[in-house]
Every structure is written in C-alpha cells, then in structure tokens.
Design a protein around this motif. Structure first.
Motif, PDB file in Angstrom:
ATOM      1  N   SER A  29       0.800  -1.087  -0.031  1.00 44.61           N
ATOM      2  CA  SER A  29      -0.116   0.052  -0.004  1.00 44.61           C
ATOM      3  C   SER A  29       0.998   1.096  -0.090  1.00 44.61           C
ATOM      4  CB  SER A  29      -0.921   0.024   1.331  1.00 44.61           C
ATOM      5  OG  SER A  29      -0.155   0.213   2.466  1.00 44.61           O
ATOM      6  N   ARG A  65       0.767   3.553   2.287  1.00 46.08           N
ATOM      7  CA  ARG A  65       1.120   3.736   3.411  1.00 46.08           C
ATOM      8  C   ARG A  65       2.596   3.043   3.841  1.00 46.08           C
ATOM      9  NH1 ARG A  65      -0.412   1.291   8.472  1.00 46.08           N
ATOM     10  NH2 ARG A  65       0.303   2.666  10.480  1.00 46.08           N
ATOM     11  N   ARG A  66       2.371   1.661   3.540  1.00 46.90           N
ATOM     12  CA  ARG A  66       3.653   1.093   3.765  1.00 46.90           C
ATOM     13  C   ARG A  66       4.757   1.100   2.984  1.00 46.90           C
ATOM     14  NH1 ARG A  66       2.581  -1.088   8.758  1.00 46.90           N
ATOM     15  NH2 ARG A  66       0.337  -1.938   8.659  1.00 46.90           N
ATOM     16  N   GLN A  91       7.355   0.312  13.954  1.00 47.68           N
ATOM     17  CA  GLN A  91       6.586   0.199  12.639  1.00 47.68           C
ATOM     18  C   GLN A  91       6.664  -1.381  12.121  1.00 47.68           C
ATOM     19  OE1 GLN A  91       7.884  -0.696   9.373  1.00 47.68           O
ATOM     20  NE2 GLN A  91       9.819  -1.599  10.301  1.00 47.68           N
ATOM     21  N   GLU A  96       3.834  -3.292  14.236  1.00 45.31           N
ATOM     22  CA  GLU A  96       2.558  -2.875  13.953  1.00 45.31           C
ATOM     23  C   GLU A  96       2.106  -3.501  12.665  1.00 45.31           C
ATOM     24  OE1 GLU A  96      -0.319  -0.163  11.815  1.00 45.31           O
ATOM     25  OE2 GLU A  96       1.849  -0.577  11.214  1.00 45.31           O
ATOM     26  N   LEU A  97       3.203  -3.377  11.998  1.00 46.07           N
ATOM     27  CA  LEU A  97       3.058  -4.328  10.605  1.00 46.07           C
ATOM     28  C   LEU A  97       2.546  -6.038  10.650  1.00 46.07           C
ATOM     29  CD1 LEU A  97       5.377  -4.213   7.394  1.00 46.07           C
ATOM     30  CD2 LEU A  97       4.123  -6.220   7.996  1.00 46.07           C
ATOM     31  N   LEU A 103       1.384  -7.083  13.491  1.00 51.79           N
ATOM     32  CA  LEU A 103       0.136  -7.159  14.141  1.00 51.79           C
ATOM     33  C   LEU A 103      -1.146  -7.091  13.035  1.00 51.79           C
ATOM     34  CD1 LEU A 103       0.347  -4.503  17.328  1.00 51.79           C
ATOM     35  CD2 LEU A 103      -0.313  -6.997  17.380  1.00 51.79           C
ATOM     36  N   THR A 104      -0.906  -6.280  12.264  1.00 53.38           N
ATOM     37  CA  THR A 104      -1.966  -6.169  11.105  1.00 53.38           C
ATOM     38  C   THR A 104      -2.044  -7.310  10.337  1.00 53.38           C
ATOM     39  OG1 THR A 104      -1.383  -3.834  10.999  1.00 53.38           O
ATOM     40  CG2 THR A 104      -2.546  -4.832   9.124  1.00 53.38           C
ATOM     41  N   MET A 105      -0.644  -7.964  10.054  1.00 48.22           N
ATOM     42  CA  MET A 105      -0.862  -9.184   9.202  1.00 48.22           C
ATOM     43  C   MET A 105      -1.495 -10.437  10.189  1.00 48.22           C
ATOM     44  SD  MET A 105       2.646  -9.341   7.023  1.00 48.22           S
ATOM     45  CE  MET A 105       2.337 -10.670   5.857  1.00 48.22           C
ATOM     46  N   ARG A 134      -3.803 -10.237  12.220  1.00 42.93           N
ATOM     47  CA  ARG A 134      -5.244  -9.806  12.215  1.00 42.93           C
ATOM     48  C   ARG A 134      -6.031 -10.188  10.745  1.00 42.93           C
ATOM     49  NH1 ARG A 134      -4.295  -5.058  15.465  1.00 42.93           N
ATOM     50  NH2 ARG A 134      -4.010  -3.845  13.491  1.00 42.93           N
ATOM     51  N   GLY A 135      -5.097 -10.721   9.701  1.00 40.53           N
ATOM     52  CA  GLY A 135      -5.418 -10.917   8.481  1.00 40.53           C
ATOM     53  C   GLY A 135      -5.908 -12.296   8.254  1.00 40.53           C
ATOM     54  N   GLN A 174      -1.520 -15.040   5.729  1.00 41.12           N
ATOM     55  CA  GLN A 174      -0.702 -13.915   6.102  1.00 41.12           C
ATOM     56  C   GLN A 174      -0.291 -14.419   7.792  1.00 41.12           C
ATOM     57  OE1 GLN A 174      -4.049 -10.855   5.925  1.00 41.12           O
ATOM     58  NE2 GLN A 174      -2.322  -9.624   4.808  1.00 41.12           N
TER      59      GLN A 174
END
Ligand code: FAQ
Length: 321
Positions: A66, A68-69, A169, A172-173, A175-177, A179-180, A184
């Motif tokens: 993305s 943002r990334r 960062q 956080e990346l 944590l996002t993965m 939740r995917g 992931q």
C-alpha cells in the motif's frame, strides 16, 4: 603570589582518569592507539551494517502492498542511510578516511553485521526485521549512548530514537498481518522462524569467544557483554511474541523463576562464523550490490567535489577582495 606549576600528568594517566570518571574522550584528546583502532573497527563495521542493511528491506520498496507501507519503508531505509553517514563521520573524527573505509568494505577487508546476509522472500520479513533486527539494535545500541568516545555516543542518541520507531513500525505491520488471513499469519510465523536465530547471533559470539570484549569493556566503549545483551533481547521479545500470537522456534525457551530471566537454546555458532567469513546466503550479492552502487555513484562524488572546490575558491576570492 606565585604558584609552582604542577607537571602535567602523563597522557595515559589523564586518559585513564577520564575513563574512570565516566567522562568522554573527544577527538582532540590523546588516546592509546588500541583505543583508536578498536573504535575505528567497531564504528566502521557499524556504519557498513547500516548501509548494507538498506538492501534486504529496500528490495520491498517497489513491492510494498500500500502507499502507507511504501512511505513508511522508504523513510526507514532512508534513516538507515543517515545512520551510516553519522557513523562514517564519527569514524572520520578518529582519522579514518571514508573513501578508504568503503574500499575496505567492498574488497571484503572490513566486516558488517551477519544479519544482513539473509534473504527477504516475503513482506512479513520487513515486519520481522523491524521487530527483531531493530529490536536487537536497540538493546545493543542504547548502552552505546554512554560509550566513552563522545562523537560515537552522541551519534547513537539520535540513531536510537529512530531505531525505536523502526521497531514499532515492524511490530505494527506484524500485528496487522496477524489480524489478516490464515496465509498472512503463516507468512509471519515463517519469517519469525527464519530470523530468530540469526537475530540472536547479531550480538556476537559468546563472551568466552569474544576476543575484543575485555579491552572494549575496560575502555567503556562497550558497556555490557555480548551474552548479557542477548539475554536482554530474549527477555524483551518473549512477551511481545506472546502478544502477537507467534511461537519462537526454540524448544529450550522457558522462564527461569530462580534467575528471573528466560533460559534459551544455543545458537549455531558455526553458522555465525560461516556468515562472518562471507559464506552466508546473500553475502556475495550484498557486497556486489554495494560495489556497483559505489561505481555508479562515482560521477556524483566527482560533481559534488568539483562544486565544493568552486564554492571554496569563490569564498576565498571574496575574502581577499
Ligand atoms: N556480524 O570480539 P567480538 C543495525 C565480529 S546495525 C559480523 O565480540 P566486538 C541497524 C567482530 O567484529 C547492526 N561480525 O567483537 C539496522 C569481531 O571481528 P574482528 C550492527 C561480527 O566488536 C537495523 C569478531 O567477530 N551493529 O542492526 C558479529 O567486541 C535494521 C569477534 O567478536 C553494530 O555494529 C556479527 N553479528 O563485539 C540497519 C553495533 N559479531 O573485527 C538496517 C556496534 C561479532 O575482531 C536494518 N557494534 N563479529 O575481526 C558492537 O556492539 C560490537 O562490535 C559487536 C561485536 C557486539 C557487534
């Protein structure tokens, strides 16, 4: 009233007293040759690590998932270039020549951290590098803010502030993965499995096999031993892994109530030695990439030097006029 001038203390004694008082040695102070050599060795290796360390994650800038990334990753890799520059400047205050240090790196005569010789096949590697590698860098480098050599210690203050963002960062990346999707989560676990042991090796050989530690600790360049910092990293990372929901790949990892710290397994030290010798999975390509960047940048260095010389000549003319 006349005072009898006292004889200046011998230089070595002054140096020892400065170290004993926990004060800083500055570039113009006298220092033993061994102190200077050790600092140039460590700071150069550290600078090279930052610059070579841009490559494993840099490979993902064009493929970040993305905007943002991509922006985050771009900023992080640029920070690493900046860290390299502060550190080369610190080495120059000791009389080292930056061009010469770069030559030594690309000719394989100077080391850089083993950790940057591992591949980054998935985007989860970007997250795990932030979490583990920057996390390990923080454990190792926060004490270096109190290193006895002033320019190195001061460079470390800013570097550590930036490393702390880098670590966050990455986490956080991940944590996002996590939740995917299942795929992931598997990607994160796979990256954790591949980076855990090499990250423990970043701290260097075990204390008993660390030839430089005794002198570096006595000179207060290093404040803690390799094993102590490795232990701190493990203790810091285990609860973070639990929160994230990943398993660290070490069957011997457990809390030791008596020590109040974690016990953990032994890294494969022969692997560290192999990677340091140049025989890791990506050593050849990392150094080749650095060499070609250096060669392709020759015209920029020439142009910058010509511009600086012209400005200096103009300034001299203005002073003379
Ligand atoms: N890799 O006697 P010791 C980062 C060498 S920056 C390669 O224990 P010392 C930021 C060592 O040089 C990461 N070589 O040595 C980032 C020595 O060789 P020599 C770099 C290693 O100096 C994040 C020999 O083995 N950080 O991550 C390694 O007392 C993300 C014997 O070892 C620093 O440089 C290794 N892992 O302790 C960037 C921090 N370990 O010269 C991008 C400053 C040891 O005698 C992305 N440096 N060697 O032939 C230090 O704290 C120390 O130099 C140690 C090694 C702890 C690395």
């Amino acid at each position: 009233m006349t005072t009898t001038p006292t004889a200046p203390a011998p230089l070595q004694e002054q140096f020892d007293a400065t170290i004993a008082r926990d004060q800083r040695i500055e570039p113009r102070d006298w220092m033993p040759d061994g102190y200077r050599k050790t600092l140039i060795r460590q700071i150069a290796q550290h600078a090279h690590s930052e610059i070579i360390g841009m490559q494993p994650e840099g490979e993902w800038i064009t493929r970040a998932p993305s905007l943002r990334r991509k922006a985050i990753l771009f900023a992080k890799v640029q920070d690493e270039a900046g860290h390299g520059l502060y550190l080369y400047s610190a080495a120059e205050t000791l009389g080292a020549d930056r061009a010469d240090l770069t030559e030594r790196l690309i000719e394989g005569r100077q080391k850089y951290s083993s950790i940057f010789n591992y591949p980054t096949p998935t985007f989860a590697d970007v997250g795990v590098i932030g979490w583990f590698v920057d996390g390990a860098a923080i454990c190792n480098q926060v004490p270096l803010c109190r290193s006895s050599y002033g320019p190195y210690a001061r460079a470390m203050v800013r570097i550590c502030k930036e490393e702390s963002f880098h670590q966050r960062q990455g986490y956080e990346l991940l944590l996002t993965m996590m939740r995917g999707t299942e795929a992931q989560r598997e990607m994160v676990q796979d990256a954790v499995d591949r980076w855990w042991w090499p990250s423990l090796m970043m701290f260097g050989p075990p204390d008993g096999d660390s030839p430089n530690s005794a002198a570096s600790m006595a000179w207060k360049i290093k404040r803690h031993s390799n094993d102590e910092l490795r232990q701190r990293f493990v203790d810091m990372t285990v609860p973070q892994a639990e929160k994230l929901g990943v398993t660290l790949p070490d069957p011997d990892l457990r809390w030791n109530e008596e020590r109040g710290r974690h016990d953990f397994g032994t890294p494969d030290w022969s692997e560290l030695q192999r990677v340091i010798r140049g025989d890791g999975p990506c050593n050849t390509e990392r150094v080749a990439r650095r060499r070609s960047a250096h060669e392709e940048g020759a015209w920029v260095r020439q142009a910058a030097a010509a511009h600086a010389a012209r400005r200096a000549a103009r300034a001299e003319k203005e002073v003379a006029a």
